[in-house]
Design an enzyme around this catalytic site. Structure first.
Site, PDB file in Angstrom:
ATOM      1  N   ARG A 172      13.918   4.330   9.760  1.00 50.14           N
ATOM      2  CA  ARG A 172      13.117   4.727   8.729  1.00 50.14           C
ATOM      3  C   ARG A 172      11.311   5.683   9.805  1.00 50.14           C
ATOM      4  O   ARG A 172      11.241   6.498   9.844  1.00 50.14           O
ATOM      5  CB  ARG A 172      12.002   3.787   8.432  1.00 50.14           C
ATOM      6  CG  ARG A 172      12.679   2.952   6.821  1.00 50.14           C
ATOM      7  CD  ARG A 172      11.773   1.849   6.694  1.00 50.14           C
ATOM      8  NE  ARG A 172      10.493   2.340   6.222  1.00 50.14           N
ATOM      9  CZ  ARG A 172       9.952   2.905   4.613  1.00 50.14           C
ATOM     10  NH1 ARG A 172      11.048   2.905   3.327  1.00 50.14           N
ATOM     11  NH2 ARG A 172       8.578   2.988   4.522  1.00 50.14           N
ATOM     12  N   ARG A 176      11.873  11.100  18.356  1.00 48.27           N
ATOM     13  CA  ARG A 176      11.452  12.410  19.312  1.00 48.27           C
ATOM     14  C   ARG A 176      11.135  12.704  19.776  1.00 48.27           C
ATOM     15  O   ARG A 176      10.711  11.954  21.044  1.00 48.27           O
ATOM     16  CB  ARG A 176      10.665  13.100  18.307  1.00 48.27           C
ATOM     17  CG  ARG A 176      10.605  12.749  16.995  1.00 48.27           C
ATOM     18  CD  ARG A 176       8.422  13.944  16.064  1.00 48.27           C
ATOM     19  NE  ARG A 176       8.804  14.019  15.150  1.00 48.27           N
ATOM     20  CZ  ARG A 176       7.438  13.635  14.415  1.00 48.27           C
ATOM     21  NH1 ARG A 176       6.848  12.757  14.933  1.00 48.27           N
ATOM     22  NH2 ARG A 176       7.865  13.126  12.965  1.00 48.27           N
ATOM     23  N   ARG A 249       8.121  -9.705   0.844  1.00 45.61           N
ATOM     24  CA  ARG A 249       6.682 -10.561   1.831  1.00 45.61           C
ATOM     25  C   ARG A 249       5.617  -9.980   0.650  1.00 45.61           C
ATOM     26  O   ARG A 249       5.803  -9.320  -0.218  1.00 45.61           O
ATOM     27  CB  ARG A 249       7.266  -9.522   2.832  1.00 45.61           C
ATOM     28  CG  ARG A 249       8.138  -9.863   3.288  1.00 45.61           C
ATOM     29  CD  ARG A 249       7.772 -11.284   4.262  1.00 45.61           C
ATOM     30  NE  ARG A 249       6.923 -11.091   5.296  1.00 45.61           N
ATOM     31  CZ  ARG A 249       6.478 -12.684   5.992  1.00 45.61           C
ATOM     32  NH1 ARG A 249       6.930 -13.280   5.696  1.00 45.61           N
ATOM     33  NH2 ARG A 249       5.477 -12.519   6.995  1.00 45.61           N
ATOM     34  N   ARG A 280      -1.907  -5.290  10.766  1.00 45.25           N
ATOM     35  CA  ARG A 280      -2.847  -3.740  10.947  1.00 45.25           C
ATOM     36  C   ARG A 280      -3.846  -3.808  10.357  1.00 45.25           C
ATOM     37  O   ARG A 280      -4.176  -5.016   9.436  1.00 45.25           O
ATOM     38  CB  ARG A 280      -1.716  -3.489  10.680  1.00 45.25           C
ATOM     39  CG  ARG A 280      -1.626  -2.712   9.370  1.00 45.25           C
ATOM     40  CD  ARG A 280      -0.711  -1.567   9.177  1.00 45.25           C
ATOM     41  NE  ARG A 280       0.249  -2.034   7.394  1.00 45.25           N
ATOM     42  CZ  ARG A 280       0.716  -0.918   6.826  1.00 45.25           C
ATOM     43  NH1 ARG A 280       0.986  -0.274   7.712  1.00 45.25           N
ATOM     44  NH2 ARG A 280       1.112  -1.448   5.663  1.00 45.25           N
ATOM     45  N   GLU A 300      -4.925  -6.686   7.394  1.00 48.52           N
ATOM     46  CA  GLU A 300      -3.662  -6.644   7.599  1.00 48.52           C
ATOM     47  C   GLU A 300      -2.730  -8.146   7.604  1.00 48.52           C
ATOM     48  O   GLU A 300      -2.794  -8.203   8.415  1.00 48.52           O
ATOM     49  CB  GLU A 300      -2.532  -5.906   6.356  1.00 48.52           C
ATOM     50  CG  GLU A 300      -1.587  -5.795   5.817  1.00 48.52           C
ATOM     51  CD  GLU A 300      -0.399  -4.273   5.355  1.00 48.52           C
ATOM     52  OE1 GLU A 300      -1.749  -3.586   5.363  1.00 48.52           O
ATOM     53  OE2 GLU A 300       0.704  -4.444   5.095  1.00 48.52           O
ATOM     54  N   TYR A 348      13.653  -1.143  -0.914  1.00 53.24           N
ATOM     55  CA  TYR A 348      12.376  -1.169  -0.042  1.00 53.24           C
ATOM     56  C   TYR A 348      12.150   0.793  -0.149  1.00 53.24           C
ATOM     57  O   TYR A 348      12.345   1.250   0.461  1.00 53.24           O
ATOM     58  CB  TYR A 348      12.133  -1.195   1.192  1.00 53.24           C
ATOM     59  CG  TYR A 348      11.426  -1.013   2.320  1.00 53.24           C
ATOM     60  CD1 TYR A 348      10.295  -0.982   2.328  1.00 53.24           C
ATOM     61  CD2 TYR A 348      11.803  -1.401   4.023  1.00 53.24           C
ATOM     62  CE1 TYR A 348       9.187  -0.990   3.499  1.00 53.24           C
ATOM     63  CE2 TYR A 348      10.720  -1.137   4.896  1.00 53.24           C
ATOM     64  CZ  TYR A 348       9.606  -1.000   4.232  1.00 53.24           C
ATOM     65  OH  TYR A 348       8.654  -0.994   5.373  1.00 53.24           O
ATOM     66  N   ASP A 350      10.167   4.166  -0.996  1.00 55.13           N
ATOM     67  CA  ASP A 350       9.015   5.331  -0.489  1.00 55.13           C
ATOM     68  C   ASP A 350       8.260   5.471  -2.219  1.00 55.13           C
ATOM     69  O   ASP A 350       9.338   5.195  -2.979  1.00 55.13           O
ATOM     70  CB  ASP A 350       8.866   6.101   0.172  1.00 55.13           C
ATOM     71  CG  ASP A 350       9.231   5.387   1.842  1.00 55.13           C
ATOM     72  OD1 ASP A 350       8.419   4.844   2.257  1.00 55.13           O
ATOM     73  OD2 ASP A 350       9.506   6.309   2.426  1.00 55.13           O
TER      74      ASP A 350
END
Ligand code: UDP
Length: 365
Positions: A172, A176, A249, A280, A300, A348, A350
């Site tokens: 995911r 670059r 989860r 996070r 979190e 999973y 988006d």
């Protein structure tokens, strides 16, 4: 005669898009949700004038023009670009893995030097066919990045060793050789200016919605209320976990209002060390370039899901796939019930993929 054409269980993204489309086709729809609000996990709440993402950060991004045009008809989006920071042992790194990260880690300043370093780092993994997340990460970015930015975070988030997780999860993230901290390779990106909840209000405008209403506890009432049911809760929950629970989860957010303007200078900081207990920290105002005097911050924490908790992330692995197949066989026997969304499909996804899959099924069902 049933009162409704469709009963939609769950007022999250999949359910709301489905209900909107069906209403547009002239159908009668009832949407129910066990929570006291619409919006599912996208739900935002105003605290101190700041839109707080109550179920964790939701940053809308897509390459699909049709999906972008669809969602933006319900409210204006800002031009937020997700550029999270990773914190490891007191040092910060840019994400996703890009020239800034390589400079911070190795001091390299040119793409050619970064490439050389990457090849050195991942050389011995080049020819392997990755069987799990660890092998995939080592093949993609090599040892330093894996150990600094991936291993600890992933094992906290998923509560499993990287060797026990599927490779696709790490794919995911972009890699670059440019100085570009945009987390997503997406043409369209942003956050609804007035928060996600407003967007859902607009999507569900004119549709019957019943909140605080648990389908599973009121099955008899809903049995004959509609010709078709769209169920967006866990497919295992619909069948009373008859083959056992699928693995999910769960996350817990500890949210506090701070009497300061700017806590961490960015919307999301990932703590990639294993020893920091949270994954996070989210500072919500930065999703909307907020200038308020106070700030709202959420830590979190990730944990294994148990019956009765909120499921967030489906754990997609070989074992869960086999269990899912058994539930899907049961589901096929019931032609009037359709499963959708991250939980109903146990995938999973988006947000943009949830929208496109909901648009597709609303055209077919
Ligand atoms: N990941 C990581 N380090 C990070 C951020 C992400 O190792 O700092 C890994 C982790 O395994 C995670 C995956 O990359 O599950 C995908 O991350 P993404 O941000 O897409 O997850 P989301 O929060 O959207 O579920």
């Amino acid at each position: 005669m049933s009162k409704y054409d469709y009963l939609v269980v769950g007022a999250g993204l999949y359910g709301a898009v489905f209900a909107y489309q069906k209403k547009k086709q002239g159908k009668n729809v009832l949407v129910i949700d066990k929570r006291n609000h619409i919006g599912g996990n996208c739900y935002t709440e105003d605290i101190e004038g700041i839109q707080v993402h109550k179920y964790g950060p939701h940053i809308f991004h897509t390459n699909n023009k049709q999906v972008w045009e669809f969602i933006t008809q319900f409210g204006e989006f800002n031009n937020f670009v997700n550029s999270p920071i990773a914190s490891y042992k007191g040092k910060v790194y840019n994400l996703p893995f890009n020239m800034n990260t390589f400079n911070e880690l190795w001091g390299v300043t040119t793409p050619a030097d970064a490439q050389k370093k990457l090849e050195e780092q991942r050389g011995k993994y080049a020819d392997i066919e990755p069987k799990n997340l660890e092998e995939q990460a080592l093949k993609l970015v090599g040892e330093d990045i894996y150990n600094t930015l991936i291993k600890g975070y992933t094992e906290k988030q998923w509560g499993r060793k990287c060797t026990e997780l599927p490779a696709f999860i790490i794919k995911r993230l972009p890699l670059r050789l440019t100085f570009d901290n945009n987390y997503f390779n997406a043409r369209y990106q942003g956050i609804p200016v007035e928060g996600y909840t407003k967007l859902f209000e607009s999507m569900l405008d004119g549709i019957d919605v019943e909140l605080n209403c648990d389908f599973l506890e009121n099955r008899e009432r809903f049995n004959n209320i509609a010709n078709q049911t769209v169920y967006t809760g866990g497919i295992d929950s619909y069948f009373d976990y008859c083959y056992g629970a699928l693995p999910y989860r769960s996350i817990r957010l500890e949210t506090e209002v701070l009497n300061q303007k700017n806590y961490q200078g960015v919307a999301v900081v990932n703590y990639t060390e294993k020893d920091v207990p949270y994954t996070r920290v989210i500072e919500h105002k930065h999703f909307a370039f907020g200038e308020q005097d106070k700030t709202v911050v959420s830590r979190e924490y990730s944990s294994e899901w148990k019956v009765g908790c909120e499921p967030f992330y489906p754990v997609n692995n070989q074992e869960s796939l086999e269990l899912l197949n058994k539930y899907q066989l049961l589901a096929q026997k019931n032609k009037n019930v359709h499963f959708g969304g991250r939980l109903g499909l146990f995938k999973y996804f988006d947000m943009d993929l949830i929208i496109s899959s909901s648009l597709e099924s609303s055209a077919l069902l």
